[in-house]
Design a protein around this motif. Structure first.
Motif, PDB file in Angstrom:
ATOM      1  N   UNK A   1      12.454   2.426   2.977  1.00  0.00           N
ATOM      2  CA  UNK A   1      12.571   1.143   2.269  1.00  0.00           C
ATOM      3  C   UNK A   1      11.360   0.253   2.500  1.00  0.00           C
ATOM      4  N   UNK A   2      10.814   0.303   3.719  1.00  0.00           N
ATOM      5  CA  UNK A   2       9.623  -0.507   4.003  1.00  0.00           C
ATOM      6  C   UNK A   2       8.464  -0.057   3.121  1.00  0.00           C
ATOM      7  N   UNK A   3       8.346   1.259   2.967  1.00  0.00           N
ATOM      8  CA  UNK A   3       7.263   1.802   2.132  1.00  0.00           C
ATOM      9  C   UNK A   3       7.509   1.503   0.655  1.00  0.00           C
ATOM     10  N   UNK A   4       8.780   1.522   0.247  1.00  0.00           N
ATOM     11  CA  UNK A   4       9.082   1.181  -1.159  1.00  0.00           C
ATOM     12  C   UNK A   4       8.634  -0.252  -1.462  1.00  0.00           C
ATOM     13  N   UNK A   5       8.945  -1.152  -0.531  1.00  0.00           N
ATOM     14  CA  UNK A   5       8.535  -2.553  -0.729  1.00  0.00           C
ATOM     15  C   UNK A   5       7.018  -2.666  -0.768  1.00  0.00           C
ATOM     16  N   UNK A   6       6.384  -1.950   0.149  1.00  0.00           N
ATOM     17  CA  UNK A   6       4.917  -2.024   0.205  1.00  0.00           C
ATOM     18  C   UNK A   6       4.314  -1.460  -1.087  1.00  0.00           C
ATOM     19  N   UNK A   7       4.923  -0.397  -1.615  1.00  0.00           N
ATOM     20  CA  UNK A   7       4.439   0.200  -2.869  1.00  0.00           C
ATOM     21  C   UNK A   7       4.560  -0.816  -4.006  1.00  0.00           C
ATOM     22  N   UNK A   8       5.715  -1.469  -4.081  1.00  0.00           N
ATOM     23  CA  UNK A   8       5.918  -2.458  -5.157  1.00  0.00           C
ATOM     24  C   UNK A   8       4.905  -3.595  -5.043  1.00  0.00           C
ATOM     25  N   UNK A   9       4.636  -4.009  -3.809  1.00  0.00           N
ATOM     26  CA  UNK A   9       3.646  -5.083  -3.636  1.00  0.00           C
ATOM     27  C   UNK A   9       2.253  -4.621  -4.029  1.00  0.00           C
ATOM     28  N   UNK A  10       1.972  -3.395  -3.680  1.00  0.00           N
ATOM     29  CA  UNK A  10       0.661  -2.831  -4.053  1.00  0.00           C
ATOM     30  C   UNK A  10       0.536  -2.796  -5.586  1.00  0.00           C
ATOM     31  N   UNK A  11       1.625  -2.419  -6.255  1.00  0.00           N
ATOM     32  CA  UNK A  11       1.601  -2.386  -7.732  1.00  0.00           C
ATOM     33  C   UNK A  11       1.456  -3.792  -8.305  1.00  0.00           C
ATOM     34  N   UNK A  12       2.162  -4.738  -7.686  1.00  0.00           N
ATOM     35  CA  UNK A  12       2.053  -6.134  -8.175  1.00  0.00           C
ATOM     36  C   UNK A  12       0.601  -6.558  -8.144  1.00  0.00           C
ATOM     37  N   UNK A  13      -0.062  -6.231  -7.058  1.00  0.00           N
ATOM     38  CA  UNK A  13      -1.446  -6.704  -6.991  1.00  0.00           C
ATOM     39  C   UNK A  13      -2.347  -5.881  -7.914  1.00  0.00           C
ATOM     40  N   UNK A  14      -2.080  -4.597  -8.061  1.00  0.00           N
ATOM     41  CA  UNK A  14      -2.902  -3.796  -8.979  1.00  0.00           C
ATOM     42  C   UNK A  14      -2.784  -4.294 -10.413  1.00  0.00           C
ATOM     43  N   UNK A  15      -1.568  -4.663 -10.814  1.00  0.00           N
ATOM     44  CA  UNK A  15      -1.349  -5.058 -12.212  1.00  0.00           C
ATOM     45  C   UNK A  15      -1.233  -6.575 -12.373  1.00  0.00           C
ATOM     46  N   UNK A  16      -1.760  -7.313 -11.409  1.00  0.00           N
ATOM     47  CA  UNK A  16      -1.793  -8.776 -11.519  1.00  0.00           C
ATOM     48  C   UNK A  16      -0.418  -9.370 -11.779  1.00  0.00           C
ATOM     49  N   UNK A  17       0.615  -8.812 -11.145  1.00  0.00           N
ATOM     50  CA  UNK A  17       1.993  -9.309 -11.281  1.00  0.00           C
ATOM     51  C   UNK A  17       2.490  -9.235 -12.724  1.00  0.00           C
ATOM     52  N   UNK A  18       1.861  -8.425 -13.533  1.00  0.00           N
ATOM     53  CA  UNK A  18       2.210  -8.361 -14.951  1.00  0.00           C
ATOM     54  C   UNK A  18       2.873  -7.012 -15.237  1.00  0.00           C
TER      55      UNK A  18
ATOM     56  N   UNK B   1      -4.030   4.304   0.259  1.00  0.00           N
ATOM     57  CA  UNK B   1      -4.259   2.913   0.669  1.00  0.00           C
ATOM     58  C   UNK B   1      -3.496   2.600   1.952  1.00  0.00           C
ATOM     59  N   UNK B   2      -2.230   2.972   1.976  1.00  0.00           N
ATOM     60  CA  UNK B   2      -1.380   2.589   3.105  1.00  0.00           C
ATOM     61  C   UNK B   2      -1.786   3.359   4.367  1.00  0.00           C
ATOM     62  N   UNK B   3      -2.177   4.614   4.205  1.00  0.00           N
ATOM     63  CA  UNK B   3      -2.642   5.390   5.365  1.00  0.00           C
ATOM     64  C   UNK B   3      -3.923   4.768   5.909  1.00  0.00           C
TER      65      UNK B   3
ATOM     66  N   UNK C   1     -11.849   7.146  -0.062  1.00  0.00           N
ATOM     67  CA  UNK C   1     -11.382   5.787   0.237  1.00  0.00           C
ATOM     68  C   UNK C   1     -11.343   5.564   1.750  1.00  0.00           C
ATOM     69  N   UNK C   2     -11.187   6.615   2.506  1.00  0.00           N
ATOM     70  CA  UNK C   2     -11.097   6.462   3.969  1.00  0.00           C
ATOM     71  C   UNK C   2     -12.472   6.428   4.615  1.00  0.00           C
ATOM     72  N   UNK C   3     -13.384   7.231   4.065  1.00  0.00           N
ATOM     73  CA  UNK C   3     -14.688   7.406   4.714  1.00  0.00           C
ATOM     74  C   UNK C   3     -15.437   6.091   4.965  1.00  0.00           C
ATOM     75  N   UNK C   4     -15.419   5.133   4.023  1.00  0.00           N
ATOM     76  CA  UNK C   4     -16.191   3.914   4.278  1.00  0.00           C
ATOM     77  C   UNK C   4     -15.723   3.158   5.522  1.00  0.00           C
TER      78      UNK C   4
END
Ligand code: GLA
Ligand code: ZN
Length: 705
Positions: free
Chosen positions: A169-186, A233-235, A270-273
């Motif tokens: 459930x924690x990861x589900x919430x984090x995923x939804x938040x990640x999507x909100x920011x990716x799609x500008x809450x739209x 991203x989360x890893x 994404x991890x290397x930098x």
């Protein structure tokens, strides 16, 4: 050279040597400290100077919540220091003590089917759990604080082989938040990107979204893609959380984590930098019979080159390899004499400044007790494996001048994680696990360069193409924004692009381009791909070269698996299909664009086609080679250079004696002998030719500028 360095600092400036060592688990032997003393004696004998310590030590470091025991690790760090050896000190998050899972069930990973795992195994934490993040941050801080001034601390090894996903459930919430920011809450932006009109999948809000599941949603490709992006991203966020105290307390100690080559679960670009240097764990199935030794070797070279390219050419670490056998392959075959040395130095040839093993000493119990190790249960040094390891230790001492050098290839090959995710997910072409064959296609193109001894960087779509002469992009199905434009500009400015079937289909959301394949690459390639034919295993077609084509190739090569039916719009036709209803239609084209050109290879082909095609291009374009010499089958030449000296690794990955006529004169570093003329290579032999600047009078070993 594009302003990129030719010579890097050593991994740690305080220790300018090539590293040799491996995963060392002294905590398994806490009750027998005499074994520790014996370990130290044996390390010296094997020429080991850097050991990875503490990878799975959490229950020894914190046996009960909040009670820490560092004495054993103090002793080991001191013992290493006493003999001038170093520690690649690991953070212990790869596995955790039972008390933690019991007290805080949220740290346990939840699988895609929504079952929470029981305590056990390793690599199974939730990467979102605040408790797990807090616990790792705390123990890492204590480690850093305790050892920050310790003379043996050389490199941080974060966790172990990050991988997998958590669907709690924690990861589900984090995923939804990640999507909100990716799609500008739209949510409408997400609906469009995921094409949710299909099968009535439209969402009214982000709270309706869950991660893909075998018993839930898994057919919306944009959704699958975004989930994979989120997992990376989360890893990475989890990893950064681990790194925080280390950066704070030990700003001069470089940080790495051990990657797994082309592991598909995480986008390593994404991890290397975030890392100071990259490292990877390499376990080829040598002598497996399924493929020729050189073919497997070329596939491994591809991954070494990819690993080096992740940090723009900076030398990397071979963090794990087996000194003999593993215990998890279907058939755990011993490395034949010579192969240990050859495959270890192969990593160095491609830019590794280390040869590290899993494992130093065989454990007595549990699942890895029969996995190969430098020190066997017999306990002494009089074993074949120990002798092999000691020989590599000696070699690395001789190869010390190579440390920090790199290579600046003319050729870049695009192998892109997101592209791979999209290809593997596509329901098209040939279905079934591994059927699309993206990685195989990239490796097939790579092999052609390996045979010629042409250095290659393995990059992704986002890398800068300037500075390369040739960019090879097999199956470039997904084009993220700007990629086609940058490839077009590269060709316009004089570069050569090779791409082909199944390219330019979808954008970064996995939405198909309208207006014809290869989408925004249509102009630069000068073709339109109208249809693609997937062939059964017993089907084939042919690629027949036209008379007086640009590469002066002749004859017919076998085409199989995929044949795209293309129209040459502005491109010239170099070869046509030999049979079936599309016989005579273009199979290979070249389009002059600006001052460069773009080749389009419309079909998957037998290797002989790629071999001859790239040999012709290499000659025509005068591409940088490690050595201007004919290389017999199984032999390759790999270059490292610091801008002055050229170190050429000649390696014989075949079971036959071979000979190479070397240009000029050079010192062979492993034997210390000067060599010229014909170099004899025994089966699995390796020679390292050191051309100094003064040895490079000839045109063919001139330093490229
Ligand atoms: C992986 C792990 C090691 C060990 C080896 C065995 O690479 O990182 O801990 O299990 O495999 O081959
Ligand atoms: Zn979770």
């Amino acid at each position: 050279m594009n302003g990129k360095p030719q010579q890097y600092e050593p991994i740690n400036a305080a220790f300018p040597h090539l590293l040799h060592g491996g995963d060392y688990n002294p905590d398994q032997w806490i009750k027998t400290p005499e074994i520790w003393d014996e370990d130290m004696r044996l390390m010296k004998l094997a020429g080991c100077n850097a050991m990875s310590v503490g990878i799975f030590s959490w229950s020894s470091l914190e046996p009960e919540e909040g009670r820490f025991e560092f004495n054993w690790l103090d002793t080991i760090m001191d013992k290493l220091a006493a003999q001038g050896a170093k520690a690649i000190l690991a953070t212990p998050s790869g596995a955790r003590p039972a008390w933690m899972s019991r007290a805080y069930p949220e740290v346990l990973r939840v699988e895609a089917d929504r079952h929470r795992n029981l305590h056990g195994l390793r690599h199974n934490h939730c990467y979102t759990s605040p408790v797990y993040r807090e616990k790792t941050e705390r123990i890492n801080r204590l480690l850093a604080d305790r050892y920050k001034d310790h003379p043996s601390l050389l490199v941080w090894h974060i966790s172990n082989e990050f991988g997998g996903e958590c669907h709690c459930d924690l990861c589900q919430d984090a995923f939804r938040n990640w999507l909100r920011s990716r799609y500008g809450h739209d949510i409408e932006a997400l609906n469009l990107a995921w094409w949710t009109g299909f099968w009535s999948h439209r969402f009214n809000g982000f709270d309706q979204i869950e991660s893909p599941a075998p018993h839930g949603e898994n057919a919306v490709h944009g959704h699958n893609l975004d989930w994979k992006r989120f997992v990376t991203f989360q890893t990475t966020e989890f990893m950064k959380n681990e790194m925080k105290p280390l950066r704070e307390l030990t700003p001069n100690v470089p940080i790495t984590t051990n990657l797994m080559g082309t592991y598909t679960g995480l986008d390593y670009w994404k991890m290397a930098p975030e890392l100071d240097l990259v490292s990877w764990d390499n376990y080829p199935s040598w002598h497996c019979g399924g493929m020729k030794t050189w073919e497997l070797a070329a596939d491994i070279s591809f991954v070494h080159d990819l690993t080096r390219s992740l940090k723009g050419g900076k030398p990397f670490m071979l963090m794990e390899s087996t000194p003999s056998i593993v215990n998890w392959q279907p058939v755990n075959k011993l490395k034949r004499p010579g192969m240990h040395r050859l495959s270890s130095l192969q990593a160095v040839a491609h830019g590794s400044d280390t040869v590290q093993y899993f494992q130093w000493r065989k454990s007595r119990g549990a699942s890895e007790k029969l996995h190969g190790a430098v020190v066997d249960h017999v306990g002494h040094e009089h074993t074949r494996v120990f002798r092999d390891v000691a020989e590599v230790g000696e070699d690395l001492r001789k190869l010390a001048p190579i440390g920090g050098s790199t290579v600046r290839p003319d050729v870049a090959l695009i192998y892109d994680w997101e592209n791979r995710w999209a290809i593997d997910d596509a329901q098209a072409l040939r279905n079934g696990p591994g059927q699309k064959g993206y990685e195989q296609a990239c490796k097939a193109h790579y092999r052609a360069f390996w045979k010629l001894g042409v250095p290659v960087d393995v990059i992704n779509e986002d890398c800068d193409f300037a500075g390369y002469k040739l960019v090879v992009a097999p199956m470039l199905y997904m084009l993220r924004p700007g990629v086609a434009e940058r490839l077009t500009a590269f060709v316009e400015a004089g570069g050569t692009l090779v791409t082909g079937y199944f390219s330019g289909y979808v954008d970064e959301s996995d939405l198909c381009f309208l207006g014809g394949v290869p989408g925004p690459l249509r102009k630069v390639t000068g073709i339109w791909a109208e249809e693609i034919d997937s062939l059964h295993d017993n089907d084939e077609n042919g690629i027949r070269f036209a008379a007086d084509n640009d590469l002066k190739l002749a004859g017919t090569y076998k085409a199989h698996t995929y044949c795209e039916l293309i129209h040459a719009e502005t491109a010239r036709i170099a070869a046509t299909y030999a049979s079936d209803f599309y016989a005579g239609r273009p199979a290979v084209t070249v389009n002059a664009y600006g001052t460069g050109e773009a080749w389009y290879v419309a079909a998957r082909s037998e290797f002989a086609f790629l071999r001859d095609f790239y040999a012709a291009l290499t000659g025509k374009m005068r591409l940088l080679r490690a050595l201007d010499a004919d290389l017999p089958e199984g032999v390759t030449a790999v270059l490292r250079t610091n801008g002055k000296d050229r170190f050429v690794f000649l390696m014989n990955f075949s079971e036959a004696r071979q000979a190479v006529r070397m240009p000029g004169e050079a010192e062979e570093m492993l034997s210390g002998k000067r060599m010229q003329g014909e170099v004899a290579l025994e089966p699995y032999d390796v020679k390292v030719l050191h051309y100094r600047q003064e040895d490079c009078r000839q045109e063919d070993c001139r330093q490229k500028d």
